[in-house]
Design an enzyme around this catalytic site. Structure first.
Site, mmCIF file in Angstrom:
data_model
loop_
_atom_site.group_PDB
_atom_site.id
_atom_site.type_symbol
_atom_site.label_atom_id
_atom_site.label_comp_id
_atom_site.label_asym_id
_atom_site.label_seq_id
_atom_site.Cartn_x
_atom_site.Cartn_y
_atom_site.Cartn_z
ATOM 1 C CD GLU A 43 -4.382 0.201 7.253
ATOM 2 O OE1 GLU A 43 -3.478 1.055 7.191
ATOM 3 O OE2 GLU A 43 -4.166 -1.030 7.189
ATOM 4 C CG HIS A 53 0.542 4.257 -2.407
ATOM 5 N ND1 HIS A 53 1.139 3.171 -2.975
ATOM 6 C CD2 HIS A 53 0.725 4.141 -1.058
ATOM 7 C CE1 HIS A 53 1.677 2.421 -2.023
ATOM 8 N NE2 HIS A 53 1.423 2.978 -0.859
#
Length: 329
Positions: free
Chosen positions: A60, A129
């Protein structure tokens, strides 16, 4: 108008903007060959080719930085993260470069860059998450933070974001991709920085956004009759910059306010709204501001515990009763 899912509305927005402007491209994990982790980019590779729909390694920070550089060079990247939980890996590029480059260059560089990804909890994904990033990223000068709550706004806000010369944080949700609604076909633009009145009301102003607002609208379909209340719902749409005037105008009509968010309440977007109303609309209030947010704990994996953490119909009912002096406590 056409009936379509939130997923398809986002795909249509990207396809229309890529067809309109050859500088627009999409980059991220699994966006090309796999049609996107959530199928939001389905069909874009076959239509626009591999130079404009680019699969990346699982890095990322790497492809966020590439996006910043591409925007500086005159392109208009859309960077898709699989989730904002993974996007935290790219915060150095987003916060230190994407947000600041236009300012630090004295306007010599613009930053036409959109970072989009699901935000917050989905279902039984546990604490690593299920994080909400709006409270973190609305605090960064140079970032615009956008959070649609239904398909039509998904399309209109994404198109506006892609056309902006600012670095945009676009917050979605795995739980909303299948939601369906009427979406205007062709050119449909929703201006950034303008809230909407999602529901007219007289007794209470309720401010929310994104997936939390989706739940609010579902709860109110029965709560209004049950409590004998008329609730005005404001969908913020854009969290940074915030449309303060729409909130103040509604408070002047209803004289009561509740804020519903799914993120943590401490130092949050909801906390800032409460502070603004306290400073600028205090004399309009007939009751203290009420707030509903997720419990300040890491999100549990267990389904029943997850429900206990998140806002719910019962929690909203208790606050509305308290706000309108119907509470027995």
């Amino acid at each position: 108008m056409a009936q379509m899912s939130f997923r398809d509305a986002l795909q249509q927005a990207m396809a229309e903007e890529m067809a309109r402007d050859s500088r627009v491209f999409l980059m991220g994990e699994e966006v090309a060959e796999y049609d996107g982790a959530y199928k939001v980019s389905k069909g874009l590779l076959s239509r626009f080719g591999e130079k404009r729909v680019v699969d990346t390694p699982i890095s990322e920070a790497g492809f966020a930085g590439l996006g910043v550089g591409a925007a500086m060079a005159g392109l208009r990247p859309i960077i898709e993260m699989m989730t904002w939980n993974f996007g935290i890996q790219a915060f150095d590029q987003i916060i230190n470069h994407g947000a600041k480059m236009r300012y630090m260059s004295g306007g010599q560089f613009t930053m036409p860059l959109v970072f989009r990804a699901p935000n917050g909890s989905a279902h039984m994904l546990s604490s690593q998450h299920s994080q909400y990033v709006e409270g973190m990223l609305t605090n960064i000068p140079g970032l615009m933070v956008v959070c649609p709550s239904h398909p039509a706004d998904g399309k209109g806000l994404l198109k506006s974001s892609i056309r902006s010369d600012n670095c945009i944080i676009f917050l979605e949700s795995e739980m909303m991709y299948g939601d369906k609604g009427e979406v205007p076909e062709g050119e449909h633009i929703v201006p950034l920085g303008q809230a909407r009145i999602a529901r007219e009301g007289q007794d209470v102003t309720l401010v929310s956004w994104g997936k939390a607002l989706r739940g609010v609208m579902r709860y109110l379909s029965s709560l209004e009759d049950e409590l004998g209340l008329s609730v005005e719902v404001i969908d913020l749409r854009t969290l940074q910059p915030l449309d303060e005037q729409t909130i103040f105008t509604s408070i002047a009509k209803t004289h009561r306010m509740v804020i519903v968010e799914e993120g943590w309440g401490f130092a949050s977007v909801g906390a800032e709204i409460a502070a603004l109303v306290g400073c600028h609309s205090f004399d309009e209030l007939d009751a203290p501001i009420e707030r509903l947010a997720s419990a300040f704990v890491p999100m549990p994996y267990n389904e029943h515990l997850e429900k206990e953490v998140l806002p719910s119909r019962q929690k909203l009912k208790v606050l509305l009763e308290k706000l309108t002096y119907q509470s027995r406590s």
